[in-house]
Design a protein around this motif. Structure first.
Motif, PDB file in Angstrom:
ATOM      1  N   GLN A 190       0.837  -1.185   0.000  1.00  0.00           N
ATOM      2  CA  GLN A 190       0.000   0.000   0.000  1.00  0.00           C
ATOM      3  C   GLN A 190       0.882   1.248   0.000  1.00  0.00           C
ATOM      4  OE1 GLN A 190      -1.682  -0.710   4.156  1.00  0.00           O
ATOM      5  NE2 GLN A 190      -1.487   1.529   4.165  1.00  0.00           N
ATOM      6  N   PRO A 191       0.361   2.349  -0.519  1.00  0.00           N
ATOM      7  CA  PRO A 191       1.149   3.587  -0.527  1.00  0.00           C
ATOM      8  C   PRO A 191       1.427   4.074   0.891  1.00  0.00           C
ATOM      9  CG  PRO A 191      -0.684   3.715  -2.067  1.00  0.00           C
ATOM     10  CD  PRO A 191      -0.913   2.488  -1.242  1.00  0.00           C
ATOM     11  N   VAL A 192       2.592   4.666   1.077  1.00  0.00           N
ATOM     12  CA  VAL A 192       2.982   5.230   2.369  1.00  0.00           C
ATOM     13  C   VAL A 192       3.641   6.585   2.114  1.00  0.00           C
ATOM     14  CG1 VAL A 192       3.312   2.980   3.468  1.00  0.00           C
ATOM     15  CG2 VAL A 192       5.237   4.098   2.328  1.00  0.00           C
ATOM     16  N   ARG A 193       3.882   7.283   3.188  1.00  0.00           N
ATOM     17  CA  ARG A 193       4.637   8.542   3.096  1.00  0.00           C
ATOM     18  C   ARG A 193       5.722   8.523   4.162  1.00  0.00           C
ATOM     19  NH1 ARG A 193       2.430  14.737   2.929  1.00  0.00           N
ATOM     20  NH2 ARG A 193       2.101  14.140   0.764  1.00  0.00           N
ATOM     21  N   THR A 194       6.916   8.900   3.790  1.00  0.00           N
ATOM     22  CA  THR A 194       8.037   8.924   4.720  1.00  0.00           C
ATOM     23  C   THR A 194       8.247  10.338   5.257  1.00  0.00           C
ATOM     24  OG1 THR A 194       9.687   9.373   3.012  1.00  0.00           O
ATOM     25  CG2 THR A 194       9.140   7.061   3.441  1.00  0.00           C
ATOM     26  N   MET A 195       9.053  10.427   6.305  1.00  0.00           N
ATOM     27  CA  MET A 195       9.321  11.729   6.914  1.00  0.00           C
ATOM     28  C   MET A 195      10.105  12.639   5.977  1.00  0.00           C
ATOM     29  SD  MET A 195      10.091  10.783  10.918  1.00  0.00           S
ATOM     30  CE  MET A 195      11.308   9.508  10.582  1.00  0.00           C
ATOM     31  N   THR A 196      11.111  12.082   5.314  1.00  0.00           N
ATOM     32  CA  THR A 196      11.919  12.905   4.415  1.00  0.00           C
ATOM     33  C   THR A 196      11.096  13.424   3.245  1.00  0.00           C
ATOM     34  OG1 THR A 196      12.629  10.855   3.329  1.00  0.00           O
ATOM     35  CG2 THR A 196      14.090  11.768   5.006  1.00  0.00           C
TER      36      THR A 196
ATOM     37  N   ALA B 257       6.005  22.045  12.535  1.00  0.00           N
ATOM     38  CA  ALA B 257       5.811  20.592  12.515  1.00  0.00           C
ATOM     39  C   ALA B 257       6.837  19.921  11.602  1.00  0.00           C
ATOM     40  CB  ALA B 257       4.397  20.259  12.069  1.00  0.00           C
ATOM     41  N   LEU B 258       7.159  20.550  10.490  1.00  0.00           N
ATOM     42  CA  LEU B 258       8.173  19.982   9.604  1.00  0.00           C
ATOM     43  C   LEU B 258       9.546  19.989  10.264  1.00  0.00           C
ATOM     44  CD1 LEU B 258       7.094  21.485   6.152  1.00  0.00           C
ATOM     45  CD2 LEU B 258       6.617  19.212   7.078  1.00  0.00           C
ATOM     46  N   PHE B 259       9.815  20.993  11.069  1.00  0.00           N
ATOM     47  CA  PHE B 259      11.079  21.003  11.805  1.00  0.00           C
ATOM     48  C   PHE B 259      11.098  19.922  12.889  1.00  0.00           C
ATOM     49  CE2 PHE B 259      12.132  24.991   9.801  1.00  0.00           C
ATOM     50  CZ  PHE B 259      13.515  24.955   9.768  1.00  0.00           C
ATOM     51  N   VAL B 260       9.939  19.614  13.441  1.00  0.00           N
ATOM     52  CA  VAL B 260       9.869  18.487  14.386  1.00  0.00           C
ATOM     53  C   VAL B 260      10.251  17.188  13.672  1.00  0.00           C
ATOM     54  CG1 VAL B 260       8.330  17.103  15.819  1.00  0.00           C
ATOM     55  CG2 VAL B 260       8.172  19.594  15.872  1.00  0.00           C
ATOM     56  N   ILE B 261       9.774  17.018  12.439  1.00  0.00           N
ATOM     57  CA  ILE B 261      10.147  15.838  11.658  1.00  0.00           C
ATOM     58  C   ILE B 261      11.656  15.815  11.435  1.00  0.00           C
ATOM     59  CG2 ILE B 261       9.871  14.671   9.435  1.00  0.00           C
ATOM     60  CD1 ILE B 261       7.075  15.859   9.263  1.00  0.00           C
ATOM     61  N   GLY B 262      12.221  16.972  11.081  1.00  0.00           N
ATOM     62  CA  GLY B 262      13.668  17.048  10.908  1.00  0.00           C
ATOM     63  C   GLY B 262      14.414  16.706  12.186  1.00  0.00           C
ATOM     64  N   LEU B 263      13.889  17.144  13.323  1.00  0.00           N
ATOM     65  CA  LEU B 263      14.507  16.813  14.608  1.00  0.00           C
ATOM     66  C   LEU B 263      14.455  15.309  14.877  1.00  0.00           C
ATOM     67  CD1 LEU B 263      15.784  17.872  17.247  1.00  0.00           C
ATOM     68  CD2 LEU B 263      13.458  18.123  18.154  1.00  0.00           C
ATOM     69  N   LEU B 264      13.329  14.684  14.541  1.00  0.00           N
ATOM     70  CA  LEU B 264      13.218  13.233  14.704  1.00  0.00           C
ATOM     71  C   LEU B 264      14.225  12.498  13.821  1.00  0.00           C
ATOM     72  CD1 LEU B 264       9.358  12.611  14.867  1.00  0.00           C
ATOM     73  CD2 LEU B 264      11.019  12.261  16.699  1.00  0.00           C
ATOM     74  N   LEU B 265      14.373  12.954  12.592  1.00  0.00           N
ATOM     75  CA  LEU B 265      15.355  12.330  11.700  1.00  0.00           C
ATOM     76  C   LEU B 265      16.762  12.498  12.247  1.00  0.00           C
ATOM     77  CD1 LEU B 265      13.924  13.414   8.236  1.00  0.00           C
ATOM     78  CD2 LEU B 265      14.114  11.080   9.086  1.00  0.00           C
ATOM     79  N   PHE B 266      17.052  13.649  12.805  1.00  0.00           N
ATOM     80  CA  PHE B 266      18.361  13.893  13.411  1.00  0.00           C
ATOM     81  C   PHE B 266      18.602  12.917  14.558  1.00  0.00           C
ATOM     82  CE2 PHE B 266      21.265  15.838  16.379  1.00  0.00           C
ATOM     83  CZ  PHE B 266      22.224  16.445  15.587  1.00  0.00           C
ATOM     84  N   ILE B 267      17.593  12.742  15.412  1.00  0.00           N
ATOM     85  CA  ILE B 267      17.735  11.835  16.560  1.00  0.00           C
ATOM     86  C   ILE B 267      17.896  10.398  16.088  1.00  0.00           C
ATOM     87  CG2 ILE B 267      16.529  10.910  18.578  1.00  0.00           C
ATOM     88  CD1 ILE B 267      15.245  13.696  18.910  1.00  0.00           C
ATOM     89  N   ILE B 268      17.130   9.993  15.082  1.00  0.00           N
ATOM     90  CA  ILE B 268      17.243   8.632  14.552  1.00  0.00           C
ATOM     91  C   ILE B 268      18.633   8.392  13.982  1.00  0.00           C
ATOM     92  CG2 ILE B 268      16.426   7.067  12.745  1.00  0.00           C
ATOM     93  CD1 ILE B 268      13.637   8.294  13.140  1.00  0.00           C
ATOM     94  N   ALA B 269      19.157   9.358  13.224  1.00  0.00           N
ATOM     95  CA  ALA B 269      20.509   9.226  12.669  1.00  0.00           C
ATOM     96  C   ALA B 269      21.544   9.143  13.782  1.00  0.00           C
ATOM     97  CB  ALA B 269      20.811  10.405  11.745  1.00  0.00           C
ATOM     98  N   PHE B 270      21.351   9.924  14.829  1.00  0.00           N
ATOM     99  CA  PHE B 270      22.273   9.878  15.963  1.00  0.00           C
ATOM    100  C   PHE B 270      22.243   8.509  16.645  1.00  0.00           C
ATOM    101  CE2 PHE B 270      23.048  10.385  20.544  1.00  0.00           C
ATOM    102  CZ  PHE B 270      24.320  10.939  20.520  1.00  0.00           C
ATOM    103  N   ILE B 271      21.045   7.949  16.808  1.00  0.00           N
ATOM    104  CA  ILE B 271      20.923   6.634  17.451  1.00  0.00           C
ATOM    105  C   ILE B 271      21.591   5.562  16.585  1.00  0.00           C
ATOM    106  CG2 ILE B 271      19.269   4.853  18.124  1.00  0.00           C
ATOM    107  CD1 ILE B 271      17.371   7.105  18.960  1.00  0.00           C
ATOM    108  N   ILE B 272      21.395   5.635  15.274  1.00  0.00           N
ATOM    109  CA  ILE B 272      22.024   4.656  14.373  1.00  0.00           C
ATOM    110  C   ILE B 272      23.537   4.714  14.498  1.00  0.00           C
ATOM    111  CG2 ILE B 272      22.432   4.080  11.943  1.00  0.00           C
ATOM    112  CD1 ILE B 272      19.552   4.913  11.387  1.00  0.00           C
ATOM    113  N   ASN B 273      24.092   5.923  14.487  1.00  0.00           N
ATOM    114  CA  ASN B 273      25.547   6.063  14.613  1.00  0.00           C
ATOM    115  C   ASN B 273      26.039   5.627  15.977  1.00  0.00           C
ATOM    116  OD1 ASN B 273      26.727   7.434  12.085  1.00  0.00           O
ATOM    117  ND2 ASN B 273      24.922   8.659  12.496  1.00  0.00           N
ATOM    118  N   LEU B 274      25.240   5.884  17.020  1.00  0.00           N
ATOM    119  CA  LEU B 274      25.629   5.455  18.364  1.00  0.00           C
ATOM    120  C   LEU B 274      25.652   3.938  18.470  1.00  0.00           C
ATOM    121  CD1 LEU B 274      26.291   6.233  21.292  1.00  0.00           C
ATOM    122  CD2 LEU B 274      23.830   6.256  21.763  1.00  0.00           C
TER     123      LEU B 274
END
Length: 314
Positions: free
Chosen positions: A258-264, A283-300
């Motif tokens: 099914q179709p979806v939409r991603t944060m980016t 709200a779009l900056f909140v999405i950007g903040l979430l992406l930043f946190i997710i990227a940080f967790i992946i690198n950690l």
């Protein structure tokens, strides 16, 4: 008048020349060491400034829209009155597409790296490496176009769907974008394993496959983990491809078909339509903040995994 017997000034001894040379080397090492430290601290400062900027633009929304409702809300209708900023469909869509891409990309990428490094004849090894690097250089918009024109109609026909622009199309397209990254870095890690490991294993009677699976791959584990994490980061941070092939439906995903939409994709599609400083903008900056946190967790997680592997080797 100067006499012929006037003594000349004594020339520097070899020992003094050596001391001067050592001092210059030390000063040069100290200079470059400080430059490297400065560059390292500067990169940390830039990351902190990016985080502060995202926080500054995001926090005002939390005064009018609770964080719990923001993260767990199932409706993303920013232009309604009142607007709905539920991020759950976007978060789950991103995770679903990324998970599918990772499941496809990691086995293919690591398998290709093992083949190129350990099995492929030397006559075609360089050709394969060049092809992999060429695939990594393909622009994301081209991959998205191929996915939209070729892959999406194929998925629509095979599964008898109303549209082929689905999470599955996004996962497959992202996988083929992440494979070159995983392959290139994992192949470098495998090639860096000392030749003595291989010859020693073969001399003890192990087969070539046993040597690869039990000696070479475990020895290159840290590099393979790094390659995998970079592949995940490439998949979750991709914008243009998922914007073109996932259908952009902000709904809670129930399957890959099914179709979806991603944060980016949401940031790319809607940032130009927002009023600066408005709720939608924040709200779009909140999405950007979430992406930043997710990227940080992946690198950690990647860093902790590498440290654990190095500790086991030590």
């Amino acid at each position: 008048m100067e006499t012929a017997t006037q003594q000349k000034e004594p020339s520097p001894s070899p020992k003094s020349k050596s001391l001067v040379g050592e001092r210059r080397i030390r000063l040069s090492d100290l200079f470059f060491d400080n430059i490297i430290k400065l560059l390292g601290y500067t990169s940390i400062v830039f990351v902190i400034l990016i985080f502060v900027f995202l926080m500054k633009e995001s926090l005002p929304l939390f005064k009018t829209y609770p964080l719990k409702k923001l993260l767990l809300g199932t409706s993303w209708y920013p232009t309604m009155d009142p607007p709905e900023f539920g991020l759950a469909p976007l978060i789950l869509g991103s995770l679903l597409v990324t998970a599918g891409a990772v499941v496809i990309a990691l086995p293919l990428g690591i398998g290709a790296a093992v083949y190129i490094s350990e099995i492929a004849p030397s006559s075609i090894k360089d050709v394969l490496k060049s092809v992999v690097e060429l695939l990594a250089a393909i622009p994301s918009v081209v991959m998205g176009f191929i996915g939209m024109i070729v892959l999406a109609p194929w998925i629509k026909e095979i599964f008898d769907l109303p549209t082929g622009l689905t999470a599955l199309a996004g996962s497959i397209t992202l996988a083929f974008m992440a494979v070159p990254t995983v392959t290139s870095i994992a192949e470098d890690a495998l090639t860096a394993v000392p030749t003595g490991y291989r010859t020693g294993s073969l001399a003890l009677g192990a087969t070539k496959w046993q040597t690869i699976s039990r000696i070479v791959v475990p020895a290159a584990r840290s590099g393979i983990i790094a390659a995998s994490m970079l592949g995940v980061g490439r998949a979750i941070g991709e914008t243009m491809t998922v914007l073109m092939v996932t259908g952009n439906a902000a709904l809670i995903p129930k399957s890959f078909l099914q179709p979806v939409r991603t944060m980016t994709a949401t940031i790319a599609a809607e940032m130009g339509e927002t009023v600066q400083g408005g709720d939608h903008y924040q709200a779009l900056f909140v999405i950007g903040l979430l992406l930043f946190i997710i990227a940080f967790i992946i690198n950690l997680v990647a860093d902790l995994s590498l440290q654990k592997v190095r500790g086991q080797k030590g």
